[in-house]
Design a protein around this motif. Structure first.
Motif, PDB file in Angstrom:
ATOM      1  N   TYR A 364       0.873  -1.277   0.072  1.00  0.00           N
ATOM      2  CA  TYR A 364       0.214  -0.033   0.033  1.00  0.00           C
ATOM      3  C   TYR A 364       0.726   1.185  -0.121  1.00  0.00           C
ATOM      4  N   PRO A 369      -3.813   3.528  -2.162  1.00  0.00           N
ATOM      5  CA  PRO A 369      -3.930   3.547  -0.853  1.00  0.00           C
ATOM      6  C   PRO A 369      -4.654   2.549  -0.275  1.00  0.00           C
ATOM      7  N   THR A 371      -7.863   1.649   2.249  1.00  0.00           N
ATOM      8  CA  THR A 371      -9.236   2.034   2.677  1.00  0.00           C
ATOM      9  C   THR A 371      -9.715   0.961   3.779  1.00  0.00           C
ATOM     10  N   VAL A 372     -10.249   1.425   4.703  1.00  0.00           N
ATOM     11  CA  VAL A 372     -10.488   0.599   5.947  1.00  0.00           C
ATOM     12  C   VAL A 372     -12.002   1.047   6.428  1.00  0.00           C
ATOM     13  N   LYS A 373     -12.923   0.082   6.432  1.00  0.00           N
ATOM     14  CA  LYS A 373     -14.405   0.380   6.954  1.00  0.00           C
ATOM     15  C   LYS A 373     -14.458  -0.157   8.199  1.00  0.00           C
ATOM     16  N   GLN A 394      -9.208   8.566  12.816  1.00  0.00           N
ATOM     17  CA  GLN A 394      -9.325   8.761  11.570  1.00  0.00           C
ATOM     18  C   GLN A 394      -8.229   9.739  10.953  1.00  0.00           C
ATOM     19  N   LYS A 398      -4.939   9.009   8.386  1.00  0.00           N
ATOM     20  CA  LYS A 398      -4.957   9.829   7.072  1.00  0.00           C
ATOM     21  C   LYS A 398      -3.594  10.359   7.088  1.00  0.00           C
ATOM     22  N   VAL A 402      -3.936   6.055   5.353  1.00  0.00           N
ATOM     23  CA  VAL A 402      -4.922   5.193   5.279  1.00  0.00           C
ATOM     24  C   VAL A 402      -6.090   6.169   5.454  1.00  0.00           C
ATOM     25  N   ASN A 403      -7.226   5.762   4.632  1.00  0.00           N
ATOM     26  CA  ASN A 403      -8.457   6.353   4.612  1.00  0.00           C
ATOM     27  C   ASN A 403      -9.285   5.242   5.255  1.00  0.00           C
ATOM     28  N   VAL A 404      -9.993   5.936   6.294  1.00  0.00           N
ATOM     29  CA  VAL A 404     -11.067   5.208   7.036  1.00  0.00           C
ATOM     30  C   VAL A 404     -12.412   5.645   7.063  1.00  0.00           C
ATOM     31  N   GLU A 405     -13.297   4.836   6.512  1.00  0.00           N
ATOM     32  CA  GLU A 405     -14.556   4.844   6.578  1.00  0.00           C
ATOM     33  C   GLU A 405     -15.397   4.595   7.782  1.00  0.00           C
TER      34      GLU A 405
END
Length: 538
Positions: A364, A369, A371-373, A394, A398, A402-405
């Motif tokens: 990554y 990138p 992305t983690v939900k 979050q 970032k 790491v993009n956190v949803e």
């Protein structure tokens, strides 16, 4: 008709008019809870451990309990409705419990061995006429090895486990004893067992230090002191439980005099609360606020490098500042120095550069990138301040790419999803779940997450983690009946959990609560639970 509506109808029909109970009377403590509803009152509460704290322990007793009368040491396990217990030396799946004599349920009937067998059957025996599926999820997952109870005599029972399990006495703190006689009376006028339990929940009968006086779902529960209690009598005349899930609303309720005690006050309101004379309580406690990863195929968190990177990407000291100091940074399920800490080699700290290197090793980076939900709640039992805390994490992640949803759910829905697992449709593709948990005993802190046999629907291995090495470590703990050997086995298990980054450990709760100076006698224990018999209004 839903259970909540049935309870409301039963409560309105059976309870006195509003003027018959004075909630502001001298000696009655009004409590603002974080839950959005009154926890169920039939003997096995929902709403997580806040349910145990406020409608489980006050109304009911269990065979074993925690001593919350002191705040200077971790709460120990003590006798309650059982006075002593031991494992059969010839059969380590059989425990013998001696029961306390002379105990009465709120309805006046006797607590005895028959009552214990009946209460075990209510959650484990599908053929029992009083079996209640709604109580299973909040009970059986907390004592998954228990199989049945056998009466030996009126004051002695044998409890049988599926395999040798040294942890059963801890598990039994979660099995509350409801009155079989009272239920049978409700059953006589009900169309079904479910309807009988609905009627029972509106007019419950346990053996606890308080009994129910008035119950209005989603609005309030009024408890009064049980003057016939077998143990130390409560000092307060009563408790009023009020669901106030939003932190600022709880704070406003305390400042305006609508309540005397609130759970989890808004951190930025602490200075104002102190300036107005409110007392702030907190204490170190065995409670963890983590992200629990999903290990199912396709989840990026199956890669230990990713899990370690997330752990290294969080600035826990900055989060502590955000919370006004009301947390302890978590670098494992327990803290260094604890008998269960062990000797992990992975050092959890804020190290963004190391986190980026691990993510790059896992494939990554800027061109790909991660992305983690994550499923989270807006409030709830032990969830501390979930929205600002998760938003802070979050932002931290970032910074390492790491993009956190977030999938934000109502607390009780999230708690139910936790028992269904990340492979279930309720997870909605989440790679992690944010449910805080108590770690005061080995099962709650370790076993239910590391044991492959604890995957849903059995218990809370939400991520379906499965590793034969961990199963062997779990077996060592379960078979360690000597306390010193058990501590050593748990330390080995915890070492492996940290080195494998089985969680994204973030914070240890310190149980902050704010109270009016009129509340006297309260003790903040080193526990998730509290002793509600100690405080009173002056």
């Amino acid at each position: 008709m839903t259970l909540r509506r049935l309870l409301l109808a039963a409560a309105c029909a059976a309870l006195p008019a509003a003027g018959a109970s004075d909630a502001t009377a001298q000696g009655t403590i009004r409590i603002g809870m974080t839950a959005a509803d009154i926890p169920l009152t039939h003997g096995q509460p929902d709403q997580g451990f806040e349910g145990n704290r406020f409608t489980g322990i006050p109304l009911y007793d269990s065979l074993t309990a925690w001593d919350h009368t002191r705040g200077d040491r971790p709460a120990p396990l003590v006798p309650s409705l059982a006075t002593e217990w031991s494992v059969d030396p010839n059969d380590k799946t059989r425990w013998i419990f001696r029961l306390r004599r002379g105990v009465k349920f709120h309805d006046g009937s006797d607590f005895n061995a028959d009552a214990v067998v009946w209460n075990v059957r209510k959650v484990l025996d599908r053929d029992a006429p009083h079996f209640d599926p709604r109580q299973v999820g909040v009970t059986a997952s907390r004592m998954p090895q228990l199989r049945r109870a056998e009466k030996i005599d009126d004051h002695t029972v044998a409890l049988i486990t599926a395999q040798p399990d040294a942890l059963l006495p801890y598990n039994l703190t979660n099995l509350f004893m409801a009155s079989p006689t009272h239920w049978e009376r409700k059953r006589a006028g009900a169309a079904s067992a479910e309807a009988a339990w609905n009627a029972f929940a509106a007019d419950p009968s346990g053996t606890g230090p308080f009994r129910m006086a008035r119950f209005v779902p989603r609005e309030r529960a009024e408890l009064v002191r049980n003057d016939n209690y077998w143990g130390t009598k409560a000092k307060a005349d009563g408790l009023v439980l009020l669901p106030i899930p939003e932190a600022n609303a709880r704070t406003a309720a305390l400042l305006s005099g609508q309540v005397d005690w609130i759970e989890a006050p808004a951190p930025d309101a602490i200075p104002q609360l102190r300036a107005r004379g409110m007392v702030i309580y907190s204490n170190v406690q065995p409670h963890v606020w983590p992200w629990q990863p999903c290990f199912a195929e396709g989840s990026p968190l199956t890669d230990v490098r990713v899990r370690k990177a997330l752990n290294l990407g969080i600035d826990r000291e900055g989060l502590k500042t955000l919370l006004g100091g009301l947390m302890v940074p978590a670098v494992g399920t327990v803290q260094p120095g604890h008998p269960w800490w062990g000797s992990p080699s992975f050092q959890i700290k804020h190290d963004p550069e190391a986190a980026r290197r691990l993510l790059a090793e896992a494939g990554y980076g800027p061109q790909r990138p991660l992305t983690v939900k994550v499923q989270i709640s807006a409030s709830g039992s032990g969830q501390m301040q979930p929205l600002p805390m998760n938003e802070y994490v979050q932002a931290n992640l970032k910074e390492i790419g790491v993009n956190v949803e977030f999938d934000v759910l109502e607390w009780n829905t999230l708690f139910t999803n936790w028992r269904r697992g990340c492979k279930d449709a309720s997870a909605r593709g989440a790679h992690a779940i944010n449910v805080s948990f108590a770690a005061m005993d080995p099962f709650f802190g370790f076993i239910r997450f590391a044991d492959s046999k604890m995957a849903p629907p059995v218990s809370n291995n939400w991520g379906h983690f499965s590793d034969p090495r961990f199963d062997a470590l779990v077996a060592e703990v379960r078979n360690a009946f000597d306390p010193a050997a058990r501590d050593a086995a748990i330390a080995r298990l915890h070492t492996a959990m940290v080195d494998e980054a089985l969680f994204v450990w973030i914070a240890h709760d310190v149980g902050p609560r704010a109270m009016s100076p009129r509340v006297k006698g309260f003790v903040q224990p080193q526990s998730w639970f509290v002793d509600v018999t100690l405080p009173y209004i002056q």
